[in-house]
Write a protein that holds these residues in place. Structure first.
Motif, PDB file in Angstrom:
ATOM      1  N   PHE A 555       0.838  -1.186   0.000  1.00  0.00           N
ATOM      2  CA  PHE A 555       0.000   0.000   0.000  1.00  0.00           C
ATOM      3  C   PHE A 555       0.878   1.244   0.000  1.00  0.00           C
ATOM      4  N   ASN A 556       0.230   2.363  -0.294  1.00  0.00           N
ATOM      5  CA  ASN A 556       0.939   3.643  -0.263  1.00  0.00           C
ATOM      6  C   ASN A 556       0.002   4.686   0.336  1.00  0.00           C
ATOM      7  N   PHE A 557       0.543   5.561   1.167  1.00  0.00           N
ATOM      8  CA  PHE A 557      -0.245   6.595   1.832  1.00  0.00           C
ATOM      9  C   PHE A 557       0.583   7.880   1.796  1.00  0.00           C
ATOM     10  N   ILE A 558       0.122   8.844   0.988  1.00  0.00           N
ATOM     11  CA  ILE A 558       0.897  10.066   0.752  1.00  0.00           C
ATOM     12  C   ILE A 558       0.045  11.283   1.100  1.00  0.00           C
ATOM     13  N   ILE A 559       0.624  12.230   1.829  1.00  0.00           N
ATOM     14  CA  ILE A 559      -0.020  13.504   2.115  1.00  0.00           C
ATOM     15  C   ILE A 559       0.834  14.611   1.508  1.00  0.00           C
ATOM     16  N   SER A 560       0.214  15.434   0.667  1.00  0.00           N
ATOM     17  CA  SER A 560       0.904  16.610   0.120  1.00  0.00           C
ATOM     18  C   SER A 560       0.045  17.836   0.413  1.00  0.00           C
ATOM     19  N   SER A 561       0.694  18.959   0.722  1.00  0.00           N
ATOM     20  CA  SER A 561      -0.071  20.134   1.132  1.00  0.00           C
ATOM     21  C   SER A 561       0.728  21.409   0.880  1.00  0.00           C
ATOM     22  N   LYS A 562      -0.009  22.504   0.757  1.00  0.00           N
ATOM     23  CA  LYS A 562       0.591  23.826   0.640  1.00  0.00           C
ATOM     24  C   LYS A 562      -0.240  24.782   1.496  1.00  0.00           C
ATOM     25  N   ILE A 563       0.433  25.523   2.366  1.00  0.00           N
ATOM     26  CA  ILE A 563      -0.256  26.396   3.325  1.00  0.00           C
ATOM     27  C   ILE A 563      -1.175  27.365   2.591  1.00  0.00           C
ATOM     28  N   GLN A 564      -2.427  27.438   3.107  1.00  0.00           N
ATOM     29  CA  GLN A 564      -3.465  28.344   2.597  1.00  0.00           C
ATOM     30  C   GLN A 564      -3.891  28.028   1.162  1.00  0.00           C
ATOM     31  N   GLU A 565      -3.559  26.834   0.667  1.00  0.00           N
ATOM     32  CA  GLU A 565      -3.980  26.491  -0.695  1.00  0.00           C
ATOM     33  C   GLU A 565      -4.712  25.140  -0.755  1.00  0.00           C
ATOM     34  N   TYR A 566      -4.060  24.078  -0.325  1.00  0.00           N
ATOM     35  CA  TYR A 566      -4.718  22.769  -0.470  1.00  0.00           C
ATOM     36  C   TYR A 566      -4.045  21.745   0.435  1.00  0.00           C
ATOM     37  N   THR A 567      -4.764  20.635   0.618  1.00  0.00           N
ATOM     38  CA  THR A 567      -4.205  19.420   1.223  1.00  0.00           C
ATOM     39  C   THR A 567      -4.737  18.239   0.412  1.00  0.00           C
ATOM     40  N   LYS A 568      -3.843  17.336   0.026  1.00  0.00           N
ATOM     41  CA  LYS A 568      -4.227  16.188  -0.792  1.00  0.00           C
ATOM     42  C   LYS A 568      -3.721  14.900  -0.141  1.00  0.00           C
ATOM     43  N   VAL A 569      -4.631  13.928   0.018  1.00  0.00           N
ATOM     44  CA  VAL A 569      -4.286  12.618   0.558  1.00  0.00           C
ATOM     45  C   VAL A 569      -4.461  11.584  -0.561  1.00  0.00           C
ATOM     46  N   GLU A 570      -3.414  10.781  -0.801  1.00  0.00           N
ATOM     47  CA  GLU A 570      -3.460   9.735  -1.823  1.00  0.00           C
ATOM     48  C   GLU A 570      -3.265   8.384  -1.144  1.00  0.00           C
ATOM     49  N   ILE A 571      -4.210   7.471  -1.414  1.00  0.00           N
ATOM     50  CA  ILE A 571      -4.135   6.112  -0.849  1.00  0.00           C
ATOM     51  C   ILE A 571      -4.158   5.124  -2.010  1.00  0.00           C
ATOM     52  N   VAL A 572      -3.238   4.151  -1.980  1.00  0.00           N
ATOM     53  CA  VAL A 572      -3.166   3.121  -3.014  1.00  0.00           C
ATOM     54  C   VAL A 572      -3.057   1.762  -2.327  1.00  0.00           C
ATOM     55  N   PHE A 573      -3.913   0.812  -2.746  1.00  0.00           N
ATOM     56  CA  PHE A 573      -3.820  -0.549  -2.228  1.00  0.00           C
ATOM     57  C   PHE A 573      -4.405  -1.508  -3.269  1.00  0.00           C
ATOM     58  N   PRO A 574      -4.194  -2.842  -3.123  1.00  0.00           N
ATOM     59  CA  PRO A 574      -4.612  -3.800  -4.154  1.00  0.00           C
ATOM     60  C   PRO A 574      -6.124  -3.783  -4.397  1.00  0.00           C
ATOM     61  N   TYR A 575      -6.487  -3.979  -5.659  1.00  0.00           N
ATOM     62  CA  TYR A 575      -7.886  -4.013  -6.087  1.00  0.00           C
ATOM     63  C   TYR A 575      -8.426  -5.436  -5.915  1.00  0.00           C
ATOM     64  N   LYS A 576      -9.480  -5.571  -5.064  1.00  0.00           N
ATOM     65  CA  LYS A 576     -10.094  -6.886  -4.829  1.00  0.00           C
ATOM     66  C   LYS A 576     -11.608  -6.732  -4.849  1.00  0.00           C
ATOM     67  N   LEU A 577     -12.302  -7.797  -5.332  1.00  0.00           N
ATOM     68  CA  LEU A 577     -13.769  -7.793  -5.422  1.00  0.00           C
ATOM     69  C   LEU A 577     -14.338  -8.899  -4.549  1.00  0.00           C
ATOM     70  N   ARG A 578     -15.526  -8.635  -4.014  1.00  0.00           N
ATOM     71  CA  ARG A 578     -16.235  -9.675  -3.252  1.00  0.00           C
ATOM     72  C   ARG A 578     -17.090 -10.517  -4.181  1.00  0.00           C
ATOM     73  N   ASN A 579     -17.834  -9.854  -5.091  1.00  0.00           N
ATOM     74  CA  ASN A 579     -18.690 -10.563  -6.032  1.00  0.00           C
ATOM     75  C   ASN A 579     -18.794  -9.753  -7.312  1.00  0.00           C
ATOM     76  N   LYS A 580     -19.615 -10.207  -8.264  1.00  0.00           N
ATOM     77  CA  LYS A 580     -19.731  -9.558  -9.566  1.00  0.00           C
ATOM     78  C   LYS A 580     -20.990  -8.703  -9.695  1.00  0.00           C
ATOM     79  N   GLU A 581     -21.695  -8.418  -8.616  1.00  0.00           N
ATOM     80  CA  GLU A 581     -22.896  -7.602  -8.695  1.00  0.00           C
ATOM     81  C   GLU A 581     -22.546  -6.169  -9.033  1.00  0.00           C
ATOM     82  N   ASN A 582     -23.399  -5.518  -9.775  1.00  0.00           N
ATOM     83  CA  ASN A 582     -23.178  -4.121 -10.145  1.00  0.00           C
ATOM     84  C   ASN A 582     -24.170  -3.233  -9.395  1.00  0.00           C
ATOM     85  N   LYS A 583     -23.616  -2.238  -8.705  1.00  0.00           N
ATOM     86  CA  LYS A 583     -24.457  -1.282  -7.993  1.00  0.00           C
ATOM     87  C   LYS A 583     -24.028   0.113  -8.369  1.00  0.00           C
TER      88      LYS A 583
END
Length: 585
Positions: A555-583
């Motif tokens: 996994f990856n967990f990244i925080i990038s930010s600039k004072i008085q402008e923005y804060t961005k959080v990025e999370i990356v982890f493996p793609y897994k499915l429980r079933n094939k239903e579409n919602k």
């Protein structure tokens, strides 16, 4: 007593060493040596046959194709090319130019593309000559003195095949002076009705001849020769066996002087293909190799024997002393059954091992008791889960009362809180779908909107193929709470949050970006590197730790930010499915 049993161990060791190691290794080494010699000899035979077949097939096909092409070229349409060449020789000026252009057109039409043609040349009975593509660089008198030229004059109206160096033709495009070409020649008599042409010659590039010439580059123990009926070597890979082959022309197949010979006649010619493989180098190398192995094995066995003696002296004797110490210890008072038909040291080790086993059994019993206590604690913890269910039921009652009293705000907030509680306590699973997580998140955002008078807006950008992806429960809510409570606390206007989820290869990526007051690099360092639990970002720290538990290094967990402008959080982890239903989110 110990000394006596130590000798017994020594004798057993030496006996088993000879039976299990020395004899099998020597036997396997000898058998392997003979098998390698036999397999190498078979491989040489197979290699010779393969080389012979490839060269024979290629050369015979090249000769047949070239001869057929030359005949077709000269005799097609009632000897049209021969007639045109003769007329070119008879006339001068414009007519000669006309016949020259006609010849070029005929050449382009009649020459097959698959033939690697180097050139075509005609020598007239006068001084003139005509060539197409490339010409022979040698003076005409030298060409006339060649054996193949004389043979063609003696046996007219017949195509003769010979071999020459490619360097005899102009523009040969080769830096290799040894490269060979096929030379096809014919002296047309009855086919030349104008009696103008003395000789027609076609030069063709030959892959087979080049393979013969370059045989030494891919095998240093195989020599290849192409010999004509006059014992003239037309092509050769080297000169190692040239004299031997010429002096033993009667050989067809067999051995001579430690070398294997294959001599085969080329179809439709009087040529012979001679392939020689040196086999004596294999025997010599294997003898040397076998001697080296015997010496190495003898040295290894000697060193191993010396080591064994020292091993038995330095290991078994101290082991006996250790056995005496162990025997005198309090542990030996336990009643343990020990075999009597084994050396003394082994008996002591067995007894001590059995005692350790008894101790391990005691530890296992103690551990089982601890596990039982642990299960009791878990049962008590399950009983405390009644409290959240009681809270959920109470909230349902409050919602009903608000609905009866027509207090919509209270009813909606109660419903949102119930949904959050249900998500937290409805099962013991640690994962649910992104769809379910967003449903819970919407309930939380509704409550926060009521609390902060809707001073923020959320933009959802969620790919459809991510809706059924499994994610850890409640990892989004702390991030949104951080943006709303801490990011927008000094903001005068409405805050904006962009929530983006998409799939990339086999990973799901989550981006949460707000336009709040931002964070300094030190604050980010405190959260991600130092993981300061006294920070007001404890929810983010928990998310990071949970992802580490679930996905370890994936996994990856990244925080990038600039004072008085923005804060961005990025999370990356493996793609897994429980079933094939579409919602739909």
């Amino acid at each position: 007593m110990i000394k006596k049993d130590t000798k017994k161990i020594h004798n057993i060791y030496i006996k088993n060493f000879i039976i299990i190691i020395v004899i099998p290794i020597l036997s396997i080494g000898i058998m392997a040596m003979f098998m390698l010699i036999r397999e190498s000899s078979n491989a040489i035979d197979a290699n010779m046959e393969l080389v012979e077949k490839n060269i024979l097939d290629t050369l015979e096909n090249e000769i047949n194709d070239s001869s057929l092409q030359f005949s077709r070229f000269l005799l097609t349409n009632n000897n049209q090319v021969l007639d045109t060449v003769a007329l070119y020789n008879i006339y001068d000026g414009d007519k000669q130019y006309m016949y020259e252009q006609l010849l070029k057109n005929q050449f382009n039409l009649l020459v097959l593309p698959k033939l690697e043609l180097a050139g075509i040349q005609f020598y007239m009975k006068g001084e003139r000559e005509y060539y197409f593509k490339n010409s022979i660089e040698l003076p005409r008198n030298e060409i006339k003195n060649t054996k193949w030229y004389k043979n063609a004059l003696e046996q007219q109206d017949k195509i003769h095949v010979n071999v020459e160096n490619k360097s005899i033709i102009s523009n040969n495009g080769s830096s290799n002076n040894k490269e060979k070409i096929l030379v096809l020649s014919i002296s047309p008599d009855k086919y030349d009705i104008f009696n103008q042409i003395e000789m027609g010659i076609m030069y063709v590039k030959s892959n087979a001849l080049n393979v013969i010439e370059s045989a030494n580059s891919w095998s240093d123990h195989i020599s290849v020769y192409l010999v004509d009926e006059n014992q003239t070597v037309l092509a050769k890979s080297d000169e190692r066996f040239e004299e031997e082959i010429l002096s033993n022309s009667y050989l067809k197949k067999g051995k001579l002087g430690g070398n294997k010979y294959n001599i085969t006649k080329i179809k439709n010619t009087n040529w012979r293909l001679v392939i020689i493989s040196r086999t004596n180098f294999i025997t010599e190398e294997f003898k040397l190799f076998f001697l080296l192995i015997v010496v190495c094995i003898s040295v290894v066995f000697s060193l191993f024997y010396i080591f064994s003696i020292k091993f038995l002296g330095n290991i078994v004797n101290p082991l006996g002393k250790l056995a005496e110490v162990m025997e005198k210890s309090n542990i030996s008072k336990a009643s343990v059954t020990v075999e009597k038909n084994v050396p003394y040291e082994i008996q002591v080790i067995q007894g001590t091992f059995n005692k350790m086993v008894l101790r391990i059994r005691q530890l296992i019993l103690e551990n089982e008791k601890k596990e039982i206590e642990k299960h009791k604690e878990e049962l008590r913890a399950l009983q405390f889960q009644m409290n959240p269910h009681f809270l959920s039921n109470t909230l349902s009652t409050i919602r009903f009362m608000a609905q009866v009293a027509k207090y919509d705000g209270i009813r909606k907030m109660t419903e949102s809180l119930i949904q959050i509680l249900d998500c937290s306590f409805r099962s013991n699973e640690s994962f649910h779908t992104l769809y379910e997580e967003v449903e819970m998140l919407n309930s939380y955002l509704y409550i926060m909107g009521m609390r902060y008078v809707n001073n923020f807006e959320i933009e959802f950008q969620i790919d459809k193929d991510c809706q059924q992806c499994l994610i850890p429960k409640l990892i989004l809510q702390p991030l949104f709470e951080n943006s709303i409570v801490h990011g927008f606390d000094e903001k005068q206007d409405i805050g904006h949050i962009v929530f983006k989820v998409f799939k990339e290869k086999n990973y799901i990526k989550i981006h949460i970006t707000d336009d709040g007051k931002g964070m300094s690099e030190k604050e980010i360092e405190d959260i991600l590197i130092k993981r300061n639990e006294n920070s007001n970002k404890i929810g983010i720290i928990n998310i990071y730790n949970r992802l580490g538990l679930y996905y370890e290094q994936q996994f990856n967990f990244i925080i990038s930010s600039k004072i008085q402008e923005y804060t961005k959080v990025e999370i990356v982890f493996p793609y897994k499915l429980r079933n094939k239903e579409n919602k739909n989110v």
